[in-house]
Design a protein around this motif. Structure first.
Motif, PDB file in Angstrom:
ATOM      1  N   ASP A 212       0.842  -1.639  -0.416  1.00 14.61           N
ATOM      2  CA  ASP A 212       0.196  -0.188   0.112  1.00 14.61           C
ATOM      3  C   ASP A 212       0.227   1.290   0.058  1.00 14.61           C
ATOM      4  O   ASP A 212       0.225   2.682   0.348  1.00 14.61           O
ATOM      5  CB  ASP A 212      -0.815  -0.263   0.885  1.00 14.61           C
ATOM      6  CG  ASP A 212      -1.592  -0.948   1.277  1.00 14.61           C
ATOM      7  OD1 ASP A 212      -2.416  -1.527   0.674  1.00 14.61           O
ATOM      8  OD2 ASP A 212      -1.392  -2.143   2.280  1.00 14.61           O
ATOM      9  N   CYS A 213       1.890   1.270  -0.091  1.00 14.24           N
ATOM     10  CA  CYS A 213       3.240   2.570   0.254  1.00 14.24           C
ATOM     11  C   CYS A 213       3.369   2.803  -0.827  1.00 14.24           C
ATOM     12  O   CYS A 213       4.055   2.213  -2.087  1.00 14.24           O
ATOM     13  CB  CYS A 213       4.610   1.659   0.975  1.00 14.24           C
ATOM     14  SG  CYS A 213       5.379   3.549   1.569  1.00 14.24           S
ATOM     15  N   LEU A 214       2.973   4.326  -1.394  1.00 12.29           N
ATOM     16  CA  LEU A 214       3.199   4.930  -2.560  1.00 12.29           C
ATOM     17  C   LEU A 214       4.874   5.048  -2.945  1.00 12.29           C
ATOM     18  O   LEU A 214       5.234   5.049  -3.872  1.00 12.29           O
ATOM     19  CB  LEU A 214       2.755   6.272  -2.688  1.00 12.29           C
ATOM     20  CG  LEU A 214       2.016   6.605  -3.425  1.00 12.29           C
ATOM     21  CD1 LEU A 214       1.481   5.258  -5.091  1.00 12.29           C
ATOM     22  CD2 LEU A 214       1.256   7.215  -3.556  1.00 12.29           C
ATOM     23  N   ALA A 215       5.410   5.935  -1.639  1.00 12.93           N
ATOM     24  CA  ALA A 215       6.906   5.921  -1.737  1.00 12.93           C
ATOM     25  C   ALA A 215       7.492   4.132  -2.298  1.00 12.93           C
ATOM     26  O   ALA A 215       8.077   4.576  -3.164  1.00 12.93           O
ATOM     27  CB  ALA A 215       7.310   6.805  -0.280  1.00 12.93           C
ATOM     28  N   PHE A 216       7.254   3.084  -0.753  1.00 13.99           N
ATOM     29  CA  PHE A 216       8.345   2.193  -1.814  1.00 13.99           C
ATOM     30  C   PHE A 216       7.974   1.598  -3.576  1.00 13.99           C
ATOM     31  O   PHE A 216       8.906   1.176  -4.022  1.00 13.99           O
ATOM     32  CB  PHE A 216       7.571   0.880  -0.418  1.00 13.99           C
ATOM     33  CG  PHE A 216       8.026  -0.069  -0.963  1.00 13.99           C
ATOM     34  CD1 PHE A 216       9.311  -0.856  -0.804  1.00 13.99           C
ATOM     35  CD2 PHE A 216       7.304  -1.314  -1.413  1.00 13.99           C
ATOM     36  CE1 PHE A 216       9.954  -0.987  -0.765  1.00 13.99           C
ATOM     37  CE2 PHE A 216       7.783  -2.683  -1.291  1.00 13.99           C
ATOM     38  CZ  PHE A 216       9.139  -2.132  -1.026  1.00 13.99           C
ATOM     39  N   SER A 217       6.324   1.835  -3.808  1.00 12.69           N
ATOM     40  CA  SER A 217       6.336   1.856  -5.110  1.00 12.69           C
ATOM     41  C   SER A 217       7.206   2.440  -6.373  1.00 12.69           C
ATOM     42  O   SER A 217       7.594   1.776  -6.824  1.00 12.69           O
ATOM     43  CB  SER A 217       4.771   1.254  -5.451  1.00 12.69           C
ATOM     44  OG  SER A 217       4.609   3.011  -5.352  1.00 12.69           O
ATOM     45  N   MET A 218       7.512   3.414  -6.017  1.00 12.76           N
ATOM     46  CA  MET A 218       7.683   4.034  -7.014  1.00 12.76           C
ATOM     47  C   MET A 218       9.463   4.780  -6.130  1.00 12.76           C
ATOM     48  O   MET A 218      10.179   4.726  -6.811  1.00 12.76           O
ATOM     49  CB  MET A 218       7.738   6.265  -6.483  1.00 12.76           C
ATOM     50  CG  MET A 218       6.102   5.827  -6.551  1.00 12.76           C
ATOM     51  SD  MET A 218       5.318   7.940  -7.129  1.00 12.76           S
ATOM     52  CE  MET A 218       5.903   8.522  -5.684  1.00 12.76           C
ATOM     53  N   GLN A 219       9.733   3.926  -5.254  1.00 10.50           N
ATOM     54  CA  GLN A 219      11.835   3.904  -5.089  1.00 10.50           C
ATOM     55  C   GLN A 219      12.646   4.743  -4.546  1.00 10.50           C
ATOM     56  O   GLN A 219      13.252   5.709  -5.098  1.00 10.50           O
ATOM     57  CB  GLN A 219      12.204   3.001  -6.362  1.00 10.50           C
ATOM     58  CG  GLN A 219      11.717   1.825  -6.799  1.00 10.50           C
ATOM     59  CD  GLN A 219      12.510   0.482  -6.302  1.00 10.50           C
ATOM     60  OE1 GLN A 219      13.190   0.291  -5.522  1.00 10.50           O
ATOM     61  NE2 GLN A 219      11.994  -0.746  -6.386  1.00 10.50           N
ATOM     62  N   LYS A 220      11.280   5.556  -4.500  1.00 14.18           N
ATOM     63  CA  LYS A 220      11.905   6.866  -3.756  1.00 14.18           C
ATOM     64  C   LYS A 220      11.293   6.753  -1.924  1.00 14.18           C
ATOM     65  O   LYS A 220      11.274   8.580  -1.276  1.00 14.18           O
ATOM     66  CB  LYS A 220      10.604   8.033  -3.975  1.00 14.18           C
ATOM     67  CG  LYS A 220      10.829   8.291  -5.979  1.00 14.18           C
ATOM     68  CD  LYS A 220      10.187   9.434  -6.005  1.00 14.18           C
ATOM     69  CE  LYS A 220      10.494   8.742  -7.667  1.00 14.18           C
ATOM     70  NZ  LYS A 220       9.877  10.593  -8.595  1.00 14.18           N
ATOM     71  N   ILE A 221      11.607   5.806  -1.139  1.00 13.54           N
ATOM     72  CA  ILE A 221      11.130   5.896   0.479  1.00 13.54           C
ATOM     73  C   ILE A 221      12.074   6.738   1.066  1.00 13.54           C
ATOM     74  O   ILE A 221      11.969   7.722   1.798  1.00 13.54           O
ATOM     75  CB  ILE A 221      12.280   4.462   0.977  1.00 13.54           C
ATOM     76  CG1 ILE A 221      10.533   3.385   0.639  1.00 13.54           C
ATOM     77  CG2 ILE A 221      11.579   5.087   2.498  1.00 13.54           C
ATOM     78  CD1 ILE A 221       9.589   3.655   1.638  1.00 13.54           C
ATOM     79  N   SER A 222      13.395   7.406   0.252  1.00 10.43           N
ATOM     80  CA  SER A 222      14.700   7.935   1.000  1.00 10.43           C
ATOM     81  C   SER A 222      14.092   9.585   0.845  1.00 10.43           C
ATOM     82  O   SER A 222      14.510  10.466   1.796  1.00 10.43           O
ATOM     83  CB  SER A 222      15.876   7.525   0.618  1.00 10.43           C
ATOM     84  OG  SER A 222      15.699   8.062  -0.824  1.00 10.43           O
ATOM     85  N   GLU A 223      12.995  10.163  -0.289  1.00  8.20           N
ATOM     86  CA  GLU A 223      12.591  11.071  -0.410  1.00  8.20           C
ATOM     87  C   GLU A 223      11.616  11.634   0.748  1.00  8.20           C
ATOM     88  O   GLU A 223      11.339  12.469   0.634  1.00  8.20           O
ATOM     89  CB  GLU A 223      12.051  11.048  -1.371  1.00  8.20           C
ATOM     90  CG  GLU A 223      13.117  10.764  -2.435  1.00  8.20           C
ATOM     91  CD  GLU A 223      12.660  11.843  -3.990  1.00  8.20           C
ATOM     92  OE1 GLU A 223      11.738  11.986  -3.591  1.00  8.20           O
ATOM     93  OE2 GLU A 223      12.942  11.320  -4.845  1.00  8.20           O
ATOM     94  N   TYR A 224      10.833  10.767   1.779  1.00  8.64           N
ATOM     95  CA  TYR A 224      10.055  11.105   2.992  1.00  8.64           C
ATOM     96  C   TYR A 224      10.704  10.402   3.973  1.00  8.64           C
ATOM     97  O   TYR A 224      11.413   9.805   4.038  1.00  8.64           O
ATOM     98  CB  TYR A 224       9.147  10.284   2.547  1.00  8.64           C
ATOM     99  CG  TYR A 224       8.283  10.619   0.958  1.00  8.64           C
ATOM    100  CD1 TYR A 224       7.533  11.840   0.832  1.00  8.64           C
ATOM    101  CD2 TYR A 224       8.479   9.861  -0.499  1.00  8.64           C
ATOM    102  CE1 TYR A 224       6.923  11.915  -0.474  1.00  8.64           C
ATOM    103  CE2 TYR A 224       8.689  10.261  -1.069  1.00  8.64           C
ATOM    104  CZ  TYR A 224       7.511  10.875  -1.776  1.00  8.64           C
ATOM    105  OH  TYR A 224       6.736  11.572  -2.528  1.00  8.64           O
ATOM    106  N   PRO A 225      10.302  11.311   5.064  1.00  4.80           N
ATOM    107  CA  PRO A 225       8.853  12.645   4.808  1.00  4.80           C
ATOM    108  C   PRO A 225      10.299  13.743   4.589  1.00  4.80           C
ATOM    109  O   PRO A 225      11.298  13.727   4.638  1.00  4.80           O
ATOM    110  CB  PRO A 225       8.910  12.783   6.469  1.00  4.80           C
ATOM    111  CG  PRO A 225       9.920  12.039   7.324  1.00  4.80           C
ATOM    112  CD  PRO A 225      10.064  10.651   6.825  1.00  4.80           C
ATOM    113  N   VAL A 226       9.647  14.748   3.928  1.00  3.07           N
ATOM    114  CA  VAL A 226      10.192  15.975   3.733  1.00  3.07           C
ATOM    115  C   VAL A 226      10.140  16.908   4.663  1.00  3.07           C
ATOM    116  O   VAL A 226       9.193  17.428   5.184  1.00  3.07           O
ATOM    117  CB  VAL A 226       9.741  17.072   2.374  1.00  3.07           C
ATOM    118  CG1 VAL A 226       9.769  17.868   1.955  1.00  3.07           C
ATOM    119  CG2 VAL A 226       9.790  15.581   1.127  1.00  3.07           C
ATOM    120  N   LYS A 227      11.110  17.324   5.196  1.00  8.80           N
ATOM    121  CA  LYS A 227      11.795  18.341   5.883  1.00  8.80           C
ATOM    122  C   LYS A 227      12.743  19.446   5.443  1.00  8.80           C
ATOM    123  O   LYS A 227      13.673  19.290   5.949  1.00  8.80           O
ATOM    124  CB  LYS A 227      11.895  17.103   7.385  1.00  8.80           C
ATOM    125  CG  LYS A 227      12.383  18.011   9.083  1.00  8.80           C
ATOM    126  CD  LYS A 227      13.050  17.417   9.602  1.00  8.80           C
ATOM    127  CE  LYS A 227      13.479  18.218  10.744  1.00  8.80           C
ATOM    128  NZ  LYS A 227      13.514  18.027  12.638  1.00  8.80           N
TER     129      LYS A 227
END
Length: 344
Positions: A212-227
């Motif tokens: 269910d994880c959108l960031a995981f499916s896009m391989q962009k986990i490291s971009e979240y969270p934004v701070k």
DNA sequence: AAGGCGGGGGG
DNA sequence: CCCCCAGCCTT
């Protein structure tokens, strides 16, 4: 809280987390109880504090102060002693005041309502939500750093978590995935954030909601969270004198402003008569979140009883020794300094 | 709305 | 060295 059709679209995420939590909940001392007092204390202890760091403090605290009345009847200095080394010392001052609030305003019975819990000193929206949901079936999400991280990844949401509106924003996201058992859901989010959805190197392959994880499916986990907000630290010089005589040394208690609220410290200045007796000077570097402390401690050995007594009288310093200082709460670097002096 | 507040641990 | 952790209070 009413759930609309749109939010039920994500309800299965919360249910998966509940199911995962049922099998993978961490075995922690405060998980065995629904005593609101213990849950409250644990929430305060673990604010901005990792479980491993605060576990002994929590256990010792509950052992000494097992209920509201015992805490309310205690001296503030003893409460601070049990907080020694844990940091953010206003938390200790506030739980002590809050315990007296409960005795005075609620006849010693811990309030069950979110809005009432929120009135307690040192209790914010997160803690009120956690206590009310875990102990009283309240239905507010306990939004903390784990919620920010997990939800921003699941929804690949770039809302800036350093924005002051982040709490209310992620509360709404939480409401979309939140199942009926809010208490367990809140704790499930904490455990997932701590064990799986970690800030760095998250274990996505083991995550119960990786589908269910959108960031995981896009391989962009490291971009979240934004701070966006960066931590800036500046140097701060502190000067102390370790004034000692026959195994005794002088201390005083800090005010409740600035750092190290109401903790004990050494004299920050000495008199001209004492200057000749400075034996050695040690510099300690100590890192805080917003400050880099450079602490210079001069050891002063006093031989004259008259000079010793007049210095104490003029400045109203307290006398302690290498045994009795354990009864008082010192800042970590000063605690370490005393321990090292004891070895010499 | 922004800044201050401890100390420990990981990468 | 920088970031984050079961956040809250004050200004």
């Amino acid at each position: 809280m009413e759930r609309d059709n749109k939010s039920s679209e994500f309800l299965h995420i919360g249910n998966k987390l509940l199911s995962w939590y049922g099998k993978n909940a961490r075995d922690l001392p405060f998980r065995q109880t629904k005593d609101p007092y213990k849950i409250w204390i644990c929430e305060i202890v673990f604010q901005q504090t990792r479980i491993s760091q605060g576990l002994n403090h929590y256990n010792n605290f509950i052992k000494r102060f097992p209920d509201v009345k015992t805490l309310a009847d205690a001296e503030e200095n003893e409460v601070l002693l049990y907080w020694k080394g844990l940091g953010y010392y206003s938390r200790a001052i506030n739980i002590h005041k809050a315990s007296q609030q409960i005795m005075n305003d609620y006849q010693g019975v811990f309030p069950a309502d979110y809005e009432e819990i929120l009135k307690l000193k040192g209790v914010g929206k997160y803690t009120a939500a956690a206590v009310s949901s875990i102990c009283f079936g309240g239905r507010m999400p306990a939004v903390d750093g784990n919620f920010y991280r997990v939800l921003s990844r699941i929804f690949a949401d770039d809302f800036d978590i350093s924005n002051s509106k982040a709490f209310s924003y992620f509360s709404q996201l939480a409401a979309m995935v939140m199942p009926d058992n809010v208490g367990d859901f809140n704790q499930a989010m904490m455990d997932l954030g701590s064990e799986i959805c970690k800030p760095k190197n998250p274990l996505c392959s083991e995550c119960p909601v990786n589908d269910d994880c959108l960031a995981f499916s896009m391989q962009k986990i490291s971009e979240y969270p934004v701070k966006t907000k960066k931590v800036k630290t500046e140097d701060l010089a502190l000067k102390y004198y370790f004034v000692h005589r026959n195994g005794q040394f002088l201390i005083r208690q800090r005010k409740d402003d600035f750092i190290w609220k109401k903790l004990f410290e050494f004299p920050p200045v000495i008199s001209v008569e004492l200057e000749p007796f400075i034996r050695n000077v040690k510099t300690i570097n100590h890192k805080l979140t917003h400050k880099n402390l450079i602490i210079e401690i001069s050891s002063v050995e006093v031989h004259s009883e008259a000079v010793w007594n007049s210095f104490i009288a003029e400045n109203q310093y307290l006398i302690t020794d290498f045994e009795a200082f354990h009864d008082k709460s010192f800042p970590k670097p000063l605690e370490n300094y005393i321990q090292n002096s004891l070895k010499d």
